[in-house]
Design a protein around this motif. Structure first.
Motif, PDB file in Angstrom:
ATOM      1  N   SER A   1      -7.022   8.458  -3.776  1.00 22.62           N
ATOM      2  CA  SER A   1      -5.923   7.755  -3.862  1.00 22.62           C
ATOM      3  C   SER A   1      -5.688   6.577  -3.065  1.00 22.62           C
ATOM      4  CB  SER A   1      -4.951   8.695  -3.234  1.00 22.62           C
ATOM      5  OG  SER A   1      -5.185   9.351  -1.846  1.00 22.62           O
ATOM      6  N   LYS A   2      -6.843   6.245  -2.220  1.00 23.85           N
ATOM      7  CA  LYS A   2      -7.018   5.279  -1.372  1.00 23.85           C
ATOM      8  C   LYS A   2      -7.654   4.112  -1.948  1.00 23.85           C
ATOM      9  CE  LYS A   2      -8.750   4.072   3.231  1.00 23.85           C
ATOM     10  NZ  LYS A   2      -7.395   4.044   4.256  1.00 23.85           N
ATOM     11  N   ASN A   3      -6.997   2.967  -1.719  1.00 24.65           N
ATOM     12  CA  ASN A   3      -7.565   1.661  -2.541  1.00 24.65           C
ATOM     13  C   ASN A   3      -8.868   1.206  -1.805  1.00 24.65           C
ATOM     14  OD1 ASN A   3      -5.265   1.376  -4.603  1.00 24.65           O
ATOM     15  ND2 ASN A   3      -4.335   0.045  -2.931  1.00 24.65           N
TER      16      ASN A   3
ATOM     17  N   SER B   1     -14.909  -6.650  -7.039  1.00 25.89           N
ATOM     18  CA  SER B   1     -14.114  -5.538  -7.528  1.00 25.89           C
ATOM     19  C   SER B   1     -13.338  -4.746  -6.442  1.00 25.89           C
ATOM     20  CB  SER B   1     -15.088  -4.740  -8.272  1.00 25.89           C
ATOM     21  OG  SER B   1     -16.076  -5.356  -9.124  1.00 25.89           O
ATOM     22  N   PHE B   2     -12.294  -4.241  -7.169  1.00 27.02           N
ATOM     23  CA  PHE B   2     -11.435  -3.598  -6.280  1.00 27.02           C
ATOM     24  C   PHE B   2     -10.606  -2.688  -7.088  1.00 27.02           C
ATOM     25  CE2 PHE B   2      -8.761  -7.061  -8.030  1.00 27.02           C
ATOM     26  CZ  PHE B   2      -7.597  -6.433  -8.152  1.00 27.02           C
ATOM     27  N   THR B   3      -9.971  -1.527  -6.295  1.00 27.05           N
ATOM     28  CA  THR B   3      -9.017  -0.692  -6.935  1.00 27.05           C
ATOM     29  C   THR B   3      -7.447  -0.818  -6.775  1.00 27.05           C
ATOM     30  OG1 THR B   3      -9.274   0.844  -5.403  1.00 27.05           O
ATOM     31  CG2 THR B   3     -10.861   0.919  -6.985  1.00 27.05           C
TER      32      THR B   3
ATOM     33  N   LYS C   1       0.002   1.870  -9.110  1.00 25.69           N
ATOM     34  CA  LYS C   1       1.163   1.306  -9.864  1.00 25.69           C
ATOM     35  C   LYS C   1       1.674   0.702  -8.914  1.00 25.69           C
ATOM     36  CE  LYS C   1       3.230   5.651  -8.690  1.00 25.69           C
ATOM     37  NZ  LYS C   1       4.226   6.872  -9.350  1.00 25.69           N
ATOM     38  N   ASP C   2       1.896   0.916  -7.521  1.00 27.46           N
ATOM     39  CA  ASP C   2       2.662   0.036  -6.555  1.00 27.46           C
ATOM     40  C   ASP C   2       2.179  -1.323  -6.215  1.00 27.46           C
ATOM     41  OD1 ASP C   2       4.258   2.440  -6.038  1.00 27.46           O
ATOM     42  OD2 ASP C   2       3.030   3.051  -4.248  1.00 27.46           O
ATOM     43  N   GLU C   3       1.011  -1.534  -6.194  1.00 31.22           N
ATOM     44  CA  GLU C   3       0.239  -2.837  -6.323  1.00 31.22           C
ATOM     45  C   GLU C   3       0.498  -3.527  -7.521  1.00 31.22           C
ATOM     46  OE1 GLU C   3      -1.377  -0.070  -3.294  1.00 31.22           O
ATOM     47  OE2 GLU C   3      -1.312  -0.005  -5.465  1.00 31.22           O
TER      48      GLU C   3
ATOM     49  N   GLN D   1      -4.938  -1.289   4.774  1.00 30.76           N
ATOM     50  CA  GLN D   1      -4.853   0.183   3.997  1.00 30.76           C
ATOM     51  C   GLN D   1      -5.665   0.454   3.178  1.00 30.76           C
ATOM     52  OE1 GLN D   1      -0.770   0.316   2.817  1.00 30.76           O
ATOM     53  NE2 GLN D   1       0.136  -0.594   4.592  1.00 30.76           N
ATOM     54  N   ALA D   2      -6.623  -0.183   2.835  1.00 29.68           N
ATOM     55  CA  ALA D   2      -7.630   0.077   1.848  1.00 29.68           C
ATOM     56  C   ALA D   2      -8.979   0.287   2.328  1.00 29.68           C
ATOM     57  CB  ALA D   2      -7.798  -1.080   0.934  1.00 29.68           C
TER      58      ALA D   2
END
Length: 305
Positions: free
Chosen positions: A170-172, A189-191, A194-196, A247-248
């Protein structure tokens, strides 16, 4: 406490997003920019797909228009292999332990072409399409996270092997090289979730349209051609600015190359002229297609008629 789908990692769906559709680079070749070679029989788009496989993606969505889709599909196929499950020598049936990752090809909607189809919009459109199609099948198939792998950045993707658990959480996460990420306009790259996605889409919607903002279309006060549909030229650092790195989880990688221009491509080739970069044919890029359903049956009926 009730365990929801998001909390149960057994059903975690990590969707790989490979954006291709967007404004062209300065390579000016007959083939798409994403198919520039980086080794014999190995292109940038294949390296991006291989990165998704190393990251642990359950599905891979390539966002490309119909003019280049068949060519890309000819190189990649309908599915790729998971490298972690390629060599299970101590399994009773090693061949049956191999896992396949389906690959889907998504074109940009015609209403968005030449209007807001920047590379960042390909990321958002691909993730939205993956969400809608998965939701139509089952709510348990909806992606929990989206892993973005740009076909204009390269690094040895096996480095992601040890980070698969945090990537599928669940963590970006976001990949950095020398402290730079996609927020610095680097194709790293990144993850995101839906909020982002909602925040990224707000940036795209700030782009101009055909008419001058605040003016009724009946007044026919159109913007100059060069000022219309500005979102198609939005850069990564602009669209993905709401991504909160604090927060990632940062994943620093070694030997990363940003290949977004001809000069950067020349630097990459010069640096790796003696590097043994190989196409992962036996583990990931299997170059196979799925058999269409009832092809022989339908063919037989046509012959009888």
């Amino acid at each position: 406490m009730e365990i929801t789908r998001e909390d149960n990692t057994k059903y975690f769906h990590l969707a790989g997003i490979v954006p291709v559709a967007g404004q062209t680079l300065d390579f000016n070749q007959l083939w798409p920019d994403c198919m520039m070679p980086i080794a014999p029989d190995y292109t940038l788009i294949e390296a991006a797909v291989a990165e998704c496989a190393w990251a642990g993606c359950d599905t891979i969505w390539i966002i490309c228009n119909d003019d280049v889709g068949p060519l890309i599909k000819k190189k990649i196929g309908d599915f790729v292999g998971d490298p972690v499950w390629s060599y299970r020598k101590f399994d009773k049936f090693p061949e049956e332990s191999k896992r396949q990752i389906p690959v889907y090809y998504v074109p940009i909607h015609p209403k968005d072409r030449d209007k807001r189809d920047c590379l960042a919009w390909s990321v958002l459109h691909g993730s939205l399409t993956a969400f809608k199609i998965s939701d139509e099948l089952s709510r348990w198939l909806i992606p929990n996270k989206y892993y973005v792998s740009f076909p204009y950045g390269y690094f040895p993707a096996w480095q992601l092997r040890e980070h698969r658990k945090i990537i599928s959480s669940s963590k970006n996460v976001y990949i950095t090289s020398n402290g730079k990420s996609m927020k610095d306009n680097v194709y790293a790259s990144f993850t995101f979730g839906k909020d982002e996605f909602v925040e990224f889409r707000k940036i795209i919607r700030t782009g101009t349209g055909r008419w001058r903002p605040g003016v009724d279309y009946k007044e026919y006060d159109a913007l100059p051609i060069e000022e219309r549909w500005s979102a198609r030229f939005f850069e990564l650092e602009q669209v993905f600015a709401p991504f909160v790195t604090e927060q990632a989880q940062e994943i620093p990688v070694e030997t990363f190359y940003n290949i977004g221009s001809w000069q950067e491509y020349k630097f990459f080739m010069a640096e790796n002229i003696d590097t043994n970069i190989k196409r992962p044919t036996k583990t990931i890029l299997l170059n196979r297609t799925s058999n269409p359903i009832a092809r022989n049956y339908l063919g037989g009926d046509e012959e009888e008629v």
